[in-house]
Write a protein that holds these residues in place. Structure first.
Motif, PDB file in Angstrom:
ATOM      1  N   VAL A 256     103.297   2.851   4.608  1.00 37.61           N
ATOM      2  CA  VAL A 256     104.727   3.160   4.551  1.00 37.61           C
ATOM      3  C   VAL A 256     104.900   4.564   5.121  1.00 37.61           C
ATOM      4  CG1 VAL A 256     106.720   3.579   3.077  1.00 37.61           C
ATOM      5  CG2 VAL A 256     105.190   1.660   2.584  1.00 37.61           C
ATOM      6  N   THR A 257     105.658   4.659   6.191  1.00 40.08           N
ATOM      7  CA  THR A 257     105.875   5.933   6.875  1.00 40.08           C
ATOM      8  C   THR A 257     107.359   6.244   6.899  1.00 40.08           C
ATOM      9  OG1 THR A 257     103.953   5.552   8.287  1.00 40.08           O
ATOM     10  CG2 THR A 257     105.516   7.196   9.013  1.00 40.08           C
ATOM     11  N   GLY A 406     108.873  11.890   4.015  1.00 40.15           N
ATOM     12  CA  GLY A 406     109.209  11.462   2.660  1.00 40.15           C
ATOM     13  C   GLY A 406     108.129  11.753   1.647  1.00 40.15           C
ATOM     14  N   SER A 407     106.875  11.761   2.095  1.00 38.88           N
ATOM     15  CA  SER A 407     105.773  11.989   1.157  1.00 38.88           C
ATOM     16  C   SER A 407     105.778  13.417   0.621  1.00 38.88           C
ATOM     17  CB  SER A 407     104.436  11.681   1.830  1.00 38.88           C
ATOM     18  OG  SER A 407     104.210  12.537   2.940  1.00 38.88           O
ATOM     19  N   TRP A 412     108.697  10.896  -4.890  1.00 35.71           N
ATOM     20  CA  TRP A 412     108.815   9.648  -4.122  1.00 35.71           C
ATOM     21  C   TRP A 412     107.566   8.772  -4.225  1.00 35.71           C
ATOM     22  CZ3 TRP A 412     112.046   9.677   0.984  1.00 35.71           C
ATOM     23  CH2 TRP A 412     112.440   8.376   1.292  1.00 35.71           C
ATOM     24  N   PRO A 413     106.336   9.290  -4.107  1.00 36.41           N
ATOM     25  CA  PRO A 413     105.178   8.384  -4.204  1.00 36.41           C
ATOM     26  C   PRO A 413     105.135   7.606  -5.518  1.00 36.41           C
ATOM     27  CG  PRO A 413     104.515  10.519  -3.329  1.00 36.41           C
ATOM     28  CD  PRO A 413     105.916  10.675  -3.788  1.00 36.41           C
ATOM     29  N   GLN A 414     105.435   8.261  -6.635  1.00 33.28           N
ATOM     30  CA  GLN A 414     105.417   7.547  -7.917  1.00 33.28           C
ATOM     31  C   GLN A 414     106.508   6.491  -7.977  1.00 33.28           C
ATOM     32  OE1 GLN A 414     103.044   8.002 -10.678  1.00 33.28           O
ATOM     33  NE2 GLN A 414     103.956   5.961 -10.848  1.00 33.28           N
ATOM     34  N   LEU A 415     107.696   6.829  -7.459  1.00 28.41           N
ATOM     35  CA  LEU A 415     108.780   5.848  -7.425  1.00 28.41           C
ATOM     36  C   LEU A 415     108.382   4.643  -6.589  1.00 28.41           C
ATOM     37  CD1 LEU A 415     111.758   5.048  -7.994  1.00 28.41           C
ATOM     38  CD2 LEU A 415     112.353   6.245  -5.880  1.00 28.41           C
ATOM     39  N   LEU A 416     107.765   4.875  -5.435  1.00 31.02           N
ATOM     40  CA  LEU A 416     107.328   3.779  -4.576  1.00 31.02           C
ATOM     41  C   LEU A 416     106.302   2.912  -5.287  1.00 31.02           C
ATOM     42  CD1 LEU A 416     107.387   2.390  -1.807  1.00 31.02           C
ATOM     43  CD2 LEU A 416     105.711   4.072  -1.003  1.00 31.02           C
ATOM     44  N   ALA A 417     105.377   3.541  -6.012  1.00 32.09           N
ATOM     45  CA  ALA A 417     104.391   2.768  -6.775  1.00 32.09           C
ATOM     46  C   ALA A 417     105.075   1.917  -7.840  1.00 32.09           C
ATOM     47  CB  ALA A 417     103.373   3.717  -7.418  1.00 32.09           C
ATOM     48  N   ASP A 418     106.018   2.509  -8.576  1.00 33.44           N
ATOM     49  CA  ASP A 418     106.696   1.781  -9.642  1.00 33.44           C
ATOM     50  C   ASP A 418     107.507   0.610  -9.098  1.00 33.44           C
ATOM     51  OD1 ASP A 418     105.652   3.701 -11.310  1.00 33.44           O
ATOM     52  OD2 ASP A 418     107.531   4.817 -11.537  1.00 33.44           O
ATOM     53  N   MET A 419     108.168   0.807  -7.949  1.00 36.32           N
ATOM     54  CA  MET A 419     109.016  -0.243  -7.392  1.00 36.32           C
ATOM     55  C   MET A 419     108.215  -1.352  -6.725  1.00 36.32           C
ATOM     56  SD  MET A 419     112.182   0.659  -8.091  1.00 36.32           S
ATOM     57  CE  MET A 419     113.216  -0.234  -6.938  1.00 36.32           C
ATOM     58  N   PRO A 423      99.353   0.713  -6.163  1.00 37.90           N
ATOM     59  CA  PRO A 423      98.999   2.142  -6.148  1.00 37.90           C
ATOM     60  C   PRO A 423      99.414   2.765  -4.820  1.00 37.90           C
ATOM     61  CG  PRO A 423      97.128   0.782  -6.838  1.00 37.90           C
ATOM     62  CD  PRO A 423      98.177  -0.155  -6.325  1.00 37.90           C
ATOM     63  N   VAL A 424      99.821   4.016  -4.858  1.00 40.15           N
ATOM     64  CA  VAL A 424     100.265   4.740  -3.665  1.00 40.15           C
ATOM     65  C   VAL A 424      99.391   5.970  -3.496  1.00 40.15           C
ATOM     66  CG1 VAL A 424     102.150   6.054  -2.618  1.00 40.15           C
ATOM     67  CG2 VAL A 424     102.638   3.910  -3.814  1.00 40.15           C
ATOM     68  N   VAL A 425      98.876   6.151  -2.268  1.00 40.46           N
ATOM     69  CA  VAL A 425      98.067   7.316  -1.926  1.00 40.46           C
ATOM     70  C   VAL A 425      98.738   8.021  -0.755  1.00 40.46           C
ATOM     71  CG1 VAL A 425      95.812   8.149  -1.153  1.00 40.46           C
ATOM     72  CG2 VAL A 425      95.956   6.173  -2.679  1.00 40.46           C
ATOM     73  N   ASN A 426      98.876   9.330  -0.838  1.00 40.50           N
ATOM     74  CA  ASN A 426      99.450  10.100   0.262  1.00 40.50           C
ATOM     75  C   ASN A 426      98.428  10.276   1.376  1.00 40.50           C
ATOM     76  OD1 ASN A 426     102.050  10.553  -0.707  1.00 40.50           O
ATOM     77  ND2 ASN A 426     101.441  12.365  -1.862  1.00 40.50           N
ATOM     78  N   ALA A 427      98.856  10.023   2.625  1.00 42.12           N
ATOM     79  CA  ALA A 427      97.988  10.275   3.777  1.00 42.12           C
ATOM     80  C   ALA A 427      97.789  11.777   3.925  1.00 42.12           C
ATOM     81  CB  ALA A 427      98.612   9.699   5.042  1.00 42.12           C
ATOM     82  N   SER A 428      96.653  12.169   4.489  1.00 42.02           N
ATOM     83  CA  SER A 428      96.341  13.586   4.611  1.00 42.02           C
ATOM     84  C   SER A 428      96.659  14.154   5.986  1.00 42.02           C
ATOM     85  CB  SER A 428      94.858  13.827   4.293  1.00 42.02           C
ATOM     86  OG  SER A 428      94.033  13.004   5.098  1.00 42.02           O
ATOM     87  N   ALA A 429      96.769  13.311   7.017  1.00 39.38           N
ATOM     88  CA  ALA A 429      96.979  13.806   8.386  1.00 39.38           C
ATOM     89  C   ALA A 429      98.447  14.092   8.628  1.00 39.38           C
ATOM     90  CB  ALA A 429      96.475  12.784   9.390  1.00 39.38           C
ATOM     91  N   SER A 430      98.750  15.256   9.215  1.00 36.93           N
ATOM     92  CA  SER A 430     100.137  15.585   9.550  1.00 36.93           C
ATOM     93  C   SER A 430     100.493  15.132  10.966  1.00 36.93           C
ATOM     94  CB  SER A 430     100.374  17.089   9.408  1.00 36.93           C
ATOM     95  OG  SER A 430      99.474  17.820  10.223  1.00 36.93           O
ATOM     96  N   ASP A 431      99.543  15.133  11.882  1.00 37.21           N
ATOM     97  CA  ASP A 431      99.760  14.651  13.251  1.00 37.21           C
ATOM     98  C   ASP A 431      98.879  13.429  13.470  1.00 37.21           C
ATOM     99  OD1 ASP A 431     101.678  16.476  14.290  1.00 37.21           O
ATOM    100  OD2 ASP A 431     100.130  18.010  14.407  1.00 37.21           O
ATOM    101  N   ALA A 432      99.199  12.344  12.753  1.00 36.68           N
ATOM    102  CA  ALA A 432      98.294  11.197  12.704  1.00 36.68           C
ATOM    103  C   ALA A 432      98.122  10.528  14.059  1.00 36.68           C
ATOM    104  CB  ALA A 432      98.781  10.192  11.671  1.00 36.68           C
TER     105      ALA A 432
END
Length: 501
Positions: A256-257, A406-407, A412-419, A423-432
């Motif tokens: 999800v981006t 959004g991350s 927002w990540p917890q809301l996305l997981a709940d909805m 499980p939701v994990v934040n990506a680490s790359a800024s210029d993926a």
């Protein structure tokens, strides 16, 4: 001491990014070069392909200036559905119409029903103005003299690679949006091109993303500040490169981006009939790899609108929302009765509706900017649920990998997981996308064990997961949003009462 590095060049929608990484996928140099996008009239969006070269020179030289690195290979990612019409001399014949350009809407109706059905069955995509075929038909209809001189059709990263190597080729990941690419065979559907009036001869040869396409020519090498003769690897579309650079495992992850739009992406085992018309189907980096993209036009753009409203700036700094989001985090789920419909730019997946419009419903005197921000985040998340539900119905998914602006909103990540229930994990790359391009360069010359999987593992996010906590309140929020969606079509509201509770 100089260390070996590979260079990824990403042609974005507004700038070229250059990224140097070492053999452990650590970033050792970054550069950027901006270029303009012309919008000569509403719905039109075009770029001069020559600007990509100038911006690439600026970006690469900036990346090299900040790094003690010895470049060993180059590769690319680039924005999609932006055809470059190439003449016999290898020069662009006209401006490039970007994915956002809508002037080819009228051409969709010219594609007959039988051809439309065959395109959908074999490519997974219905004709749409943001895809390539209608753009080519527009050139043929409105500028037949330019179309007649067109020898090949390339995508932006292919045009830049042509300048660097003299190689005229495309790759499967960029060709999927042409609607002339057979996803099951991973090859051009030459019969579809012939029936559409494009002609198979205009479709360039295909190379795999990790294939070495040629050596860096002396002229471009001097301009870029690199050594001539470096291996240049084919590269990929920005979405495929982004998935690699984010560490997304298409076998089990959902990506999800949140950018201006919001995208929901997951892998497929085949072209799924249930997704045709609801999403776009694309070839992945590896043979037989497919993924689908649910494009939700109301994503981070709604937050940008709110930032502009609060700051009064035409191009607001997203940081203006930081204190507002802190307050919004303390507001209970449901935004105290406020609902936001995120259709400021029309409705996207899975039921595309260009006439849809955004709205705040249930506004009261107690609501402030923090309520509005919270309602925007909740509305976008509820809207994403339609695409997440489609993927869940096809195969079980392991987790959501969350990226984009959004991350950075803490709740927002917890809301996305709940909805979503995942499980939701934040990506680490800024210029993926740029990182993905660099990883492709490494795979092309034998780094990372010649494996996209091994390269992906190096950049996979290591942070903790936000575990889902579904409650009756989250289910009720989703139900309220679905009831409220009728208000997205003001023209259909006559006689329809709305209650926010």
């Amino acid at each position: 001491m100089t260390l070996p590095a590979v260079l990824g060049i990403d042609i974005g929608t507004s700038s070229v990014k250059a990224l140097l990484i070492d053999a452990e996928a650590r970033v050792v140099g970054v550069g950027r070069g901006a270029y303009p996008t012309a919008q000569p009239a509403p719905g039109l969006s075009e770029q001069d392909p020559e600007d990509w070269k100038s911006a690439a020179i600026v970006a690469v030289r900036a990346a090299l200036a900040g790094a003690e690195a010895r470049v060993e290979a180059i590769s690319f990612s680039g924005h999609m559905s932006a055809p470059v019409l190439l003449g016999e001399d290898g020069a662009a014949l006209a401006a490039c119409h970007t994915i956002a350009d809508q002037r080819s809407v009228g051409e969709i109706a010219l594609i007959d029903a039988a051809l439309t059905a065959d395109i959908a069955a074999r490519t997974g995509n219905f004709p749409a103005a943001h895809l390539t075929l209608p753009k080519l038909l527009w050139w043929k209809r409105h500028h037949p003299e330019i179309f007649a001189r067109t020898r090949f059709v390339l995508m932006p990263k292919d045009y830049l690679r042509l300048w660097m190597t003299g190689d005229i080729a495309a790759d499967p990941t960029d060709s999927g949006n042409s609607m002339l690419f057979d996803a099951s065979r991973r090859d051009w559907a030459e019969d579809l091109a012939k029936r559409a009036g494009i002609g198979a001869a205009r479709l360039p040869r295909l190379r795999e993303p990790g294939e070495i396409a040629g050596a860096l020519l002396p002229g471009p090498a001097e301009a870029l500040g690199l050594a001539a003769g470096l291996p240049v690897v084919t590269g990929a579309a920005d979405m495929a490169a982004m998935l690699l650079g984010s560490g997304v495992d298409l076998a089990g992850d959902v990506a999800v981006t949140i950018g201006t739009s919001a995208n929901v992406i997951a892998g497929l085992s085949r072209v799924e009939p249930s997704l045709i018309g609801a999403m776009n189907v694309e070839p992945g980096l590896a043979p037989h790899e497919l993924y689908a993209i649910g494009s939700h036009f109301g994503g981070g753009g709604a937050l940008g609108w709110l930032a502009g409203l609060l700051s009064g700036a035409e191009r607001p700094d997203p940081a203006v929302l930081a204190p507002v989001s802190l307050t919004a985090e303390g507001i209970a789920l449901g935004s105290e009765g406020l609902i936001f419909l995120p259709y400021l730019s029309g409705g996207g997946s899975p039921s595309f509706d260009p006439a849809a419009r955004g709205a705040f419903l249930g506004l009261a005197m107690k609501h402030g900017s923090a309520h509005m921000l919270r309602a925007i985040v909740e509305g976008v998340t509820c809207d994403l649920g339609a695409s997440l539900d489609l993927f869940a119905g096809l195969a079980p998914r392991r987790r959501i990998l969350f990226s984009g602006g959004g991350s950075r909103i803490a709740f927002w990540p917890q809301l996305l997981a709940d909805m979503s229930g995942l499980p939701v994990v934040n990506a680490s790359a800024s210029d993926a996308s740029a990182l993905g391009a660099a990883l492709i360069a490494g795979v092309g010359i034998g780094w990372f064990g010649d494996s996209f999987s091994a390269a992906r593992a190096l950049v996979a996010p290591k942070g903790p997961a936000f575990e889902p906590r579904p409650t009756e309140a989250t289910a009720e929020l989703r139900r309220r949003f679905e009831r409220a969606k009728i208000a997205r079509r003001p023209d259909l509201l006559a006689g329809q009462p709305f209650t926010s509770a």
